[in-house]
Scaffold this motif. Sequence first.
Motif, PDB file in Angstrom:
ATOM      1  N   ALA A  98      -2.206  75.696  82.275  1.00 27.08           N
ATOM      2  CA  ALA A  98      -2.124  74.285  81.892  1.00 27.08           C
ATOM      3  C   ALA A  98      -2.227  73.344  83.093  1.00 27.08           C
ATOM      4  CB  ALA A  98      -0.818  74.028  81.143  1.00 27.08           C
ATOM      5  N   GLY A  99      -1.974  73.880  84.298  1.00 29.20           N
ATOM      6  CA  GLY A  99      -2.012  73.042  85.492  1.00 29.20           C
ATOM      7  C   GLY A  99      -0.836  72.086  85.576  1.00 29.20           C
ATOM      8  N   LYS A 100       0.196  72.327  84.759  1.00 32.06           N
ATOM      9  CA  LYS A 100       1.356  71.441  84.696  1.00 32.06           C
ATOM     10  C   LYS A 100       2.460  71.943  85.631  1.00 32.06           C
ATOM     11  CE  LYS A 100       4.082  70.953  81.109  1.00 32.06           C
ATOM     12  NZ  LYS A 100       4.481  71.080  79.745  1.00 32.06           N
ATOM     13  N   GLN A 101       3.109  71.017  86.340  1.00 31.65           N
ATOM     14  CA  GLN A 101       4.205  71.410  87.235  1.00 31.65           C
ATOM     15  C   GLN A 101       5.545  71.268  86.526  1.00 31.65           C
ATOM     16  OE1 GLN A 101       4.641  70.681  91.235  1.00 31.65           O
ATOM     17  NE2 GLN A 101       2.604  71.400  91.734  1.00 31.65           N
ATOM     18  N   VAL A 102       6.438  72.232  86.778  1.00 35.87           N
ATOM     19  CA  VAL A 102       7.805  72.186  86.261  1.00 35.87           C
ATOM     20  C   VAL A 102       8.750  72.585  87.388  1.00 35.87           C
ATOM     21  CG1 VAL A 102       7.277  72.637  83.822  1.00 35.87           C
ATOM     22  CG2 VAL A 102       7.617  74.559  85.373  1.00 35.87           C
ATOM     23  N   THR A 103       9.991  72.122  87.280  1.00 35.37           N
ATOM     24  CA  THR A 103      11.021  72.471  88.257  1.00 35.37           C
ATOM     25  C   THR A 103      12.215  73.029  87.507  1.00 35.37           C
ATOM     26  OG1 THR A 103      10.298  70.744  89.769  1.00 35.37           O
ATOM     27  CG2 THR A 103      12.529  71.595  90.087  1.00 35.37           C
ATOM     28  N   TYR A 104      12.695  74.188  87.948  1.00 32.75           N
ATOM     29  CA  TYR A 104      13.862  74.812  87.330  1.00 32.75           C
ATOM     30  C   TYR A 104      14.862  75.212  88.408  1.00 32.75           C
ATOM     31  CZ  TYR A 104      10.945  75.603  83.151  1.00 32.75           C
ATOM     32  OH  TYR A 104      10.142  75.453  82.054  1.00 32.75           O
ATOM     33  N   GLN A 105      16.140  75.160  88.047  1.00 31.89           N
ATOM     34  CA  GLN A 105      17.164  75.777  88.875  1.00 31.89           C
ATOM     35  C   GLN A 105      17.652  76.992  88.100  1.00 31.89           C
ATOM     36  OE1 GLN A 105      20.917  73.737  89.658  1.00 31.89           O
ATOM     37  NE2 GLN A 105      21.275  75.032  91.432  1.00 31.89           N
ATOM     38  N   ILE A 106      17.833  78.113  88.803  1.00 29.88           N
ATOM     39  CA  ILE A 106      18.289  79.343  88.163  1.00 29.88           C
ATOM     40  C   ILE A 106      19.819  79.366  88.229  1.00 29.88           C
ATOM     41  CG2 ILE A 106      18.222  81.859  88.229  1.00 29.88           C
ATOM     42  CD1 ILE A 106      15.370  81.566  89.429  1.00 29.88           C
ATOM     43  N   VAL A 107      20.435  79.359  87.044  1.00 32.93           N
ATOM     44  CA  VAL A 107      21.895  79.230  86.936  1.00 32.93           C
ATOM     45  C   VAL A 107      22.468  80.304  86.008  1.00 32.93           C
ATOM     46  CG1 VAL A 107      21.826  76.737  87.380  1.00 32.93           C
ATOM     47  CG2 VAL A 107      21.692  77.567  85.027  1.00 32.93           C
ATOM     48  N   GLY A 108      23.787  80.300  85.856  1.00 33.39           N
ATOM     49  CA  GLY A 108      24.451  81.229  84.953  1.00 33.39           C
ATOM     50  C   GLY A 108      24.233  80.859  83.491  1.00 33.39           C
ATOM     51  N   ASP A 109      24.515  81.804  82.601  1.00 36.77           N
ATOM     52  CA  ASP A 109      24.319  81.587  81.164  1.00 36.77           C
ATOM     53  C   ASP A 109      25.019  80.323  80.663  1.00 36.77           C
ATOM     54  OD1 ASP A 109      22.717  83.808  80.719  1.00 36.77           O
ATOM     55  OD2 ASP A 109      24.423  85.129  80.327  1.00 36.77           O
ATOM     56  N   ASP A 110      26.252  80.084  81.132  1.00 41.98           N
ATOM     57  CA  ASP A 110      27.028  78.944  80.648  1.00 41.98           C
ATOM     58  C   ASP A 110      26.469  77.606  81.103  1.00 41.98           C
ATOM     59  OD1 ASP A 110      29.295  80.027  79.155  1.00 41.98           O
ATOM     60  OD2 ASP A 110      29.731  81.049  81.031  1.00 41.98           O
ATOM     61  N   GLU A 111      25.715  77.611  82.174  1.00 38.93           N
ATOM     62  CA  GLU A 111      25.192  76.368  82.740  1.00 38.93           C
ATOM     63  C   GLU A 111      23.795  76.037  82.224  1.00 38.93           C
ATOM     64  OE1 GLU A 111      26.015  76.205  87.183  1.00 38.93           O
ATOM     65  OE2 GLU A 111      26.113  78.345  86.747  1.00 38.93           O
ATOM     66  N   ALA A 112      23.128  77.009  81.646  1.00 35.64           N
ATOM     67  CA  ALA A 112      21.726  76.834  81.266  1.00 35.64           C
ATOM     68  C   ALA A 112      21.556  75.631  80.338  1.00 35.64           C
ATOM     69  CB  ALA A 112      21.199  78.102  80.592  1.00 35.64           C
ATOM     70  N   ASP A 113      20.576  74.794  80.661  1.00 41.35           N
ATOM     71  CA  ASP A 113      20.255  73.606  79.881  1.00 41.35           C
ATOM     72  C   ASP A 113      18.800  73.271  80.188  1.00 41.35           C
ATOM     73  OD1 ASP A 113      19.899  71.129  78.733  1.00 41.35           O
ATOM     74  OD2 ASP A 113      21.644  70.205  79.687  1.00 41.35           O
ATOM     75  N   LEU A 114      17.918  73.717  79.311  1.00 41.44           N
ATOM     76  CA  LEU A 114      16.484  73.586  79.565  1.00 41.44           C
ATOM     77  C   LEU A 114      16.073  72.125  79.776  1.00 41.44           C
ATOM     78  CD1 LEU A 114      14.016  75.313  79.979  1.00 41.44           C
ATOM     79  CD2 LEU A 114      13.533  75.136  77.548  1.00 41.44           C
ATOM     80  N   LYS A 115      16.663  71.210  78.983  1.00 39.50           N
ATOM     81  CA  LYS A 115      16.313  69.792  79.121  1.00 39.50           C
ATOM     82  C   LYS A 115      16.646  69.278  80.520  1.00 39.50           C
ATOM     83  CE  LYS A 115      16.699  68.376  74.283  1.00 39.50           C
ATOM     84  NZ  LYS A 115      17.511  69.347  73.576  1.00 39.50           N
ATOM     85  N   ALA A 116      17.685  69.845  81.135  1.00 43.09           N
ATOM     86  CA  ALA A 116      18.085  69.428  82.486  1.00 43.09           C
ATOM     87  C   ALA A 116      17.389  70.275  83.557  1.00 43.09           C
ATOM     88  CB  ALA A 116      19.603  69.531  82.631  1.00 43.09           C
ATOM     89  N   GLY A 117      16.489  71.171  83.136  1.00 45.41           N
ATOM     90  CA  GLY A 117      15.753  71.998  84.092  1.00 45.41           C
ATOM     91  C   GLY A 117      16.581  73.146  84.654  1.00 45.41           C
ATOM     92  N   MET A 118      17.600  73.560  83.909  1.00 43.20           N
ATOM     93  CA  MET A 118      18.457  74.652  84.376  1.00 43.20           C
ATOM     94  C   MET A 118      18.255  75.848  83.452  1.00 43.20           C
ATOM     95  SD  MET A 118      21.715  72.231  85.095  1.00 43.20           S
ATOM     96  CE  MET A 118      22.649  73.179  86.272  1.00 43.20           C
ATOM     97  N   ILE A 119      17.734  76.947  84.027  1.00 35.30           N
ATOM     98  CA  ILE A 119      17.449  78.126  83.210  1.00 35.30           C
ATOM     99  C   ILE A 119      18.393  79.264  83.565  1.00 35.30           C
ATOM    100  CG2 ILE A 119      15.035  77.508  82.769  1.00 35.30           C
ATOM    101  CD1 ILE A 119      14.244  79.566  84.954  1.00 35.30           C
ATOM    102  N   SER A 120      18.744  80.040  82.550  1.00 34.10           N
ATOM    103  CA  SER A 120      19.647  81.175  82.741  1.00 34.10           C
ATOM    104  C   SER A 120      18.998  82.248  83.599  1.00 34.10           C
ATOM    105  CB  SER A 120      20.028  81.777  81.393  1.00 34.10           C
ATOM    106  OG  SER A 120      20.626  83.052  81.581  1.00 34.10           O
ATOM    107  N   VAL A 121      19.803  82.814  84.479  1.00 31.58           N
ATOM    108  CA  VAL A 121      19.351  83.913  85.326  1.00 31.58           C
ATOM    109  C   VAL A 121      18.883  85.092  84.468  1.00 31.58           C
ATOM    110  CG1 VAL A 121      21.650  84.948  85.596  1.00 31.58           C
ATOM    111  CG2 VAL A 121      19.941  85.236  87.411  1.00 31.58           C
ATOM    112  N   ASN A 122      19.347  85.139  83.213  1.00 31.01           N
ATOM    113  CA  ASN A 122      18.968  86.236  82.311  1.00 31.01           C
ATOM    114  C   ASN A 122      17.753  85.916  81.445  1.00 31.01           C
ATOM    115  OD1 ASN A 122      21.096  88.000  83.099  1.00 31.01           O
ATOM    116  ND2 ASN A 122      22.504  86.674  81.993  1.00 31.01           N
ATOM    117  N   SER A 123      17.180  84.713  81.591  1.00 24.05           N
ATOM    118  CA  SER A 123      16.008  84.348  80.785  1.00 24.05           C
ATOM    119  C   SER A 123      14.783  85.101  81.300  1.00 24.05           C
ATOM    120  CB  SER A 123      15.771  82.837  80.862  1.00 24.05           C
ATOM    121  OG  SER A 123      15.376  82.481  82.179  1.00 24.05           O
TER     122      SER A 123
END
Length: 157
Positions: A98-123
């Motif tokens: 898609a050529g689209k840029q995204v930014t994620y922070q890798i966090v714990g399950d309890d912190e994961a919030d896709l809208k905030a760009g935080m993805i679970s380490v287990n995803s």
Amino acid sequence: MSVPLTVSGAEKLKAELHRLKTVDRPNVIAAIAEARSHGDLSENAEYDAAKERQGFIEGRIAEVEGKLSNAQIIDPKTLDADGRIVFGATVDLEDVEAGKQVTYQIVGDDEADLKAGMISVNSPIARALIGKYAGDVAEVQAPGGIREYEVVDVRYI
């Protein structure tokens, strides 16, 4: 088993625990006392609801205390992973197709919030990214098939 948490994730859990103990618990105890004062408990819906809420609050207190006691708190700013993607890292990616840029922070399950760009380490995406460096391409099994993400940058913030 230790549960990885970022510093901000641990702070949020501590704040929730404080609120549960200092606001929610006293409120439900007062609600139970109030409902009890209405007499017959066998047909007292307010009492039943307050007791159910109390059970939920006490269960959540125990759950949060357990998570915090087993937490391995990681401050991303202190990571020294030489540009490698690890738990806590913030990663700039480009969806190759898609050529689209995204930014994620890798966090714990309890912190994961896709809208905030935080993805679970287990995803699936985090599992594909761990260990990669800027310039690497990660293949992620997505619902629509394999997606490729190029790692543009890895930051510890």
